[in-house]
Every structure is written in C-alpha cells, then in structure tokens.
Design an enzyme around this catalytic site. Structure first.
Site: not given
Length: 257
Positions: A154, A161
């Site tokens: 990720y 993010k």
C-alpha cells in the site's frame, strides 16, 4: 429529509458511485444542491444525479480528472457558474494500486499523489474565494488508515493519504481567516459495491472483510452511510471548533493493532 444544508452548494469529487455517491445523496437529503464529479462512468453519474433530482434538489454533473490542474479549475468554475458559488467541498476522488515497494514506478507514484493529495490543495485554492464570499464554508478530505499504518503493498496510496492529511492541516490554518473549516476522515474498510466492479478480486475482498470484521469492536464493517454521516457533521455548525483533524472512522478496528 431535513434542511440542515438548505441554500448550500456541495461539490463532491468522485461522486458517481460508492462512498462519494452516498455523501452527495446525504447532502441532498439535508437540503443542499450538489455538484457531482466523475471521470470514467457517465452512466453512474447520471443515475446519481437523477436520484438527487428526485429529492427535489438541483444537481450539476461535471466530468473532470482530478490529476489535471486544468480540470480542477474547470470543475470549480463550472460549479460557481451553475450555482453562484460553493459552500462545501469534499475531496473523495482517489486512485492507486497495490504493489510492493520494489515494484513501484515513477509514473504510478506521480499519478496517485496528484489525484489523492495534490488535487486537495488546488481544489481548495480554487474554491476558497467563493466560499469566503458566501460567508465561509467547510472542506473534508477522505483519507484511509494506510496513511499511518503499514498495509500490504500500500506504499503509494499510503504515502499519498499521509500527504493528504498534511495538506488538510495546512489548509485548516491558512483558510481559517476565511471562515473555512478543513478536516479529514480516515476510513476503515467500507462495504461498497466494489465486488461488482472487480469480480476477479472477489475472494481477496471477502478475506479482507472477514479479517476486518473479526477485529472490529463495533460488530460490523463500516458502511458508506457511516462515512457520509461524519462528513455531514464536520460540515455543520456543531463542528465549528474542529479544525485540521483527521477523524478515524473504523468501528474501533485499529484499537487492537
């Protein structure tokens, strides 16, 4: 239906389906007119627009790529022309992919960071003058738990993010004199219609859902409505003193990490 956001205009990016659609419908049900944004699925955007119109609200659909600054400017300008201004901005549109660190590529990094984080900055920059002219407003950015926790493969989305949450804090401070409140929501795993769009990944999704459910004290996974409710709260007068925060909405799943 309520009129909590009567005479307000909400612009929601990535709002043709999923979480963005639910957020847009929540604002419509509470009295707001809505600017829908999509990039690929025009049919889904039109169906969401129809549902908003059925609620008696005005709605405008705009195709725009959040990875392109010129599209961001056109999106906000279109919203201002259509409704006279913007009061609420929700940056929900996101992109990315799962891939190990050693397999990352520069193009994918740039693409993901631009859509997930850079867009939040320039959307706010373009919308803020309109918000200020209307007496202020609210901005909510949709993040994820991977911004602070290491999730499998990720890295690019997680980094984007994390950048999004940093942008949120800076916006909160610098836009406060314009009476604009800025916050973010970090969402856990949300049950959406993702399985319908990625049938080849059905087993993977189901395994992740089962894993998350087992570790969620609330006893169920998040729904898009859970996220939309917190978004609406952060855009309400009741949340006036919440600034620059990233609110974790995960049913308590990360408390045991």
């Amino acid at each position: 239906m309520t009129d909590h956001f009567a005479n307000r205009v909400a612009l929601v990016t990535g709002s043709s389906r999923g979480i963005g659609k639910t957020i847009a419908l929540r604002f419509a049900r509470e009295g707001a007119d809505v600017v829908l944004n999509y990039f690929r699925n025009r049919d889904a955007a039109e169906e969401t627009a129809r549902q908003i119109a059925d609620l008696g609200r005005h709605v405008h659909v705009v195709r725009a790529d959040m990875g392109k600054p010129e599209d961001i400017e056109r999106l906000v300008n279109t919203a201002i022309r259509a409704f006279g201004g913007v009061d609420i901005l929700v940056h929900n549109a996101a992109s990315g992919y799962n891939r190990p660190v050693m397999e990352q590529r520069i193009k994918g990094w740039d693409w993901t960071l631009n859509i997930n984080a850079r867009a939040a900055l320039f959307l706010a920059q373009r919308a803020a003058p309109s918000m200020a002219a209307r007496g202020g407003g609210a901005i909510v950015n949709i993040s994820s738990l991977g911004s602070q926790r290491v999730l499998p493969e990720y890295v690019v989305v997680g980094a984007s993010k994390a950048a999004l949450e940093a942008v949120t804090r800076y916006l909160a401070v610098e836009l406060a004199p314009m009476n604009i409140a800025v916050n973010a929501i970090s969402a856990g795993i949300v049950e959406t219609d993702a399985l319908q769009h990625f049938p080849s990944m059905r087993e993977q999704f189901e395994q992740r859902f089962a894993y998350a459910l087992e570790r969620t004290p609330a006893g169920r996974l998040l729904s898009a409505d859970d996220i939309a409710g917190v978004v609406a709260f952060l855009c309400s007068p009741a949340a006036f003193m919440i600034r620059g925060q990233t609110i974790i909405v995960d049913g308590g799943a990360t408390l045991g990490f």
